[in-house]
Structure formats: C-alpha cells, structure tokens
Design a protein around this motif. Structure first.
Motif, PDB file in Angstrom:
ATOM      1  N   ASP A  85       0.831  -1.211   0.000  1.00 16.86           N
ATOM      2  CA  ASP A  85       0.000   0.000   0.000  1.00 16.86           C
ATOM      3  C   ASP A  85       0.863   1.258   0.000  1.00 16.86           C
ATOM      4  OD1 ASP A  85      -2.501  -1.253  -0.004  1.00 16.86           O
ATOM      5  OD2 ASP A  85      -2.633  -1.298   2.191  1.00 16.86           O
ATOM      6  N   ALA A  90      -3.900   1.583  -4.950  1.00 13.79           N
ATOM      7  CA  ALA A  90      -4.852   0.601  -4.442  1.00 13.79           C
ATOM      8  C   ALA A  90      -5.209  -0.410  -5.531  1.00 13.79           C
ATOM      9  CB  ALA A  90      -6.106   1.299  -3.923  1.00 13.79           C
ATOM     10  N   ARG A 125      -8.610  -3.582  -1.395  1.00 13.35           N
ATOM     11  CA  ARG A 125      -8.390  -2.145  -1.227  1.00 13.35           C
ATOM     12  C   ARG A 125      -9.502  -1.347  -1.899  1.00 13.35           C
ATOM     13  NH1 ARG A 125      -5.599  -5.206   1.655  1.00 13.35           N
ATOM     14  NH2 ARG A 125      -3.764  -4.279   2.549  1.00 13.35           N
TER      15      ARG A 125
END
Length: 188
Positions: A85, A90, A125
C-alpha cells in the motif's frame, strides 16, 4: 501386543485420512508455486509476459515468496499487502492480491495446495473515486476551433447534446429535424 495393535490401527487410520501430497507441499515456498503457475498457466495467456514480470517483481522476489505454503496465512498476506500500500496504488495492490488468489486456486487444482485460500480473508483495497474533469463552457469554442472541419460538427453535436459515440455514429439524416431543432436517437 495390544499396544502394537492399537498403534498399527492408528497408523492405518492416518494413512487413509491424511493427504500425504498436501503434507509434502507444506514446506515448499510460495515462490515455487508462483513460478509453476507462471510457467504452466500465466505465460499461455495473451497478457502473460507482462503479468509474469509483475508477479516475479512483487511476489516471487518478496519476503512473502520465501514463506512455506504450510505457513501462508491471511494475516501474513495482509501484512505484505499493507507494505505494498505504501509503494503502489490501491488498484495495483488489488491486482497483486488477485494474482496471488488465482495462483493458490490453481495450486489447489494441481494438488500443490490444500485447504481454503487465505487470500479470501484479506481486505480488498478501496479505490478512490476520480472526479471527472468536464469541458468548461469557456473551453468549448477553442476546442471546436482547433478541430479539422470534417470533425467539427460531430464534436459539436457530442458536446451540445451529450450523446455518446455509438449514438452519434448511429445517426442518419432522417434522425435530424433542423426546423424543429430535434435529434432523435433511434440506435447506438
């Protein structure tokens, strides 16, 4: 006597109920499963070389690649994804998550992985919503002026009516009523 017979019965039960292949593969590092998946599946797809490069760079070459399959858990994968991340978008992290999930599912079908897929217990995500950047009223004139004559009316119709490409290209002369200033969208 009796203890030996009991032990023999227990061993026979273990042989019938234990997947020995799965036990053998528990010590195999994730990287080996990934490389096998790349060779036997990924490279046979049209986008294979690019996907293989991504998998090798971010999964095979990572610390997660060293983890034996028997120790691969959702929490280990989640820690890895959180680290990613910090360096990737994402959407890219979700792609890596998907590659890993598909590799483990393939490994299960090939007898190289058993049990539930730990990726299923990791968090996908959230992708940030992109705010569209529309053409502003003061930009319409300069944009239309910059276009070649043959495209200007098509773009003007798109801008002023909001019609989509398929709707514009599906127009016929009979769909346009200049007197009533009306365009009928009959097909796309």
């Amino acid at each position: 006597g009796a203890a030996a017979a009991e032990l023999a019965t227990e061993m026979a039960h273990l042989r019938r109920t234990t997947d020995l292949g799965a036990l053998l593969h528990r010590a195999v590092p994730l990287r080996e499963l990934l490389e096998s998946w790349i060779e036997h599946h990924v490279l046979k797809t049209r986008s294979g070389p690019g996907v293989a490069g991504t998998i090798r760079k971010h999964l095979v070459g990572s610390l997660l690649g060293d983890v034996p399959l028997g120790q691969l858990t959702a929490s280990r994968i989640e820690v890895y994804l959180r680290e990613k991340d910090e360096e990737l978008s994402a959407q890219s992290v979700n792609h890596l998550r998907g590659h890993l999930s598909r590799a483990l599912n393939w490994g299960r079908r090939m007898g190289q992985w058993s049990g539930p897929n730990p990726v299923a217990d990791t968090k996908k995500r959230k992708l940030p919503k992109k705010v569209p950047d529309y053409l502003r009223p003061e930009e319409v004139g300069p944009v239309l002026a910059a276009l070649p004559d043959r495209w200007r009316s098509l773009f003007a119709t798109a801008i002023y009516t909001g019609m989509r490409k398929g709707e514009l290209l599906g127009l016929r002369k009979s769909d346009v009523d200049l007197e009533r200033r009306l365009v009928t969208v009959a097909r796309s």
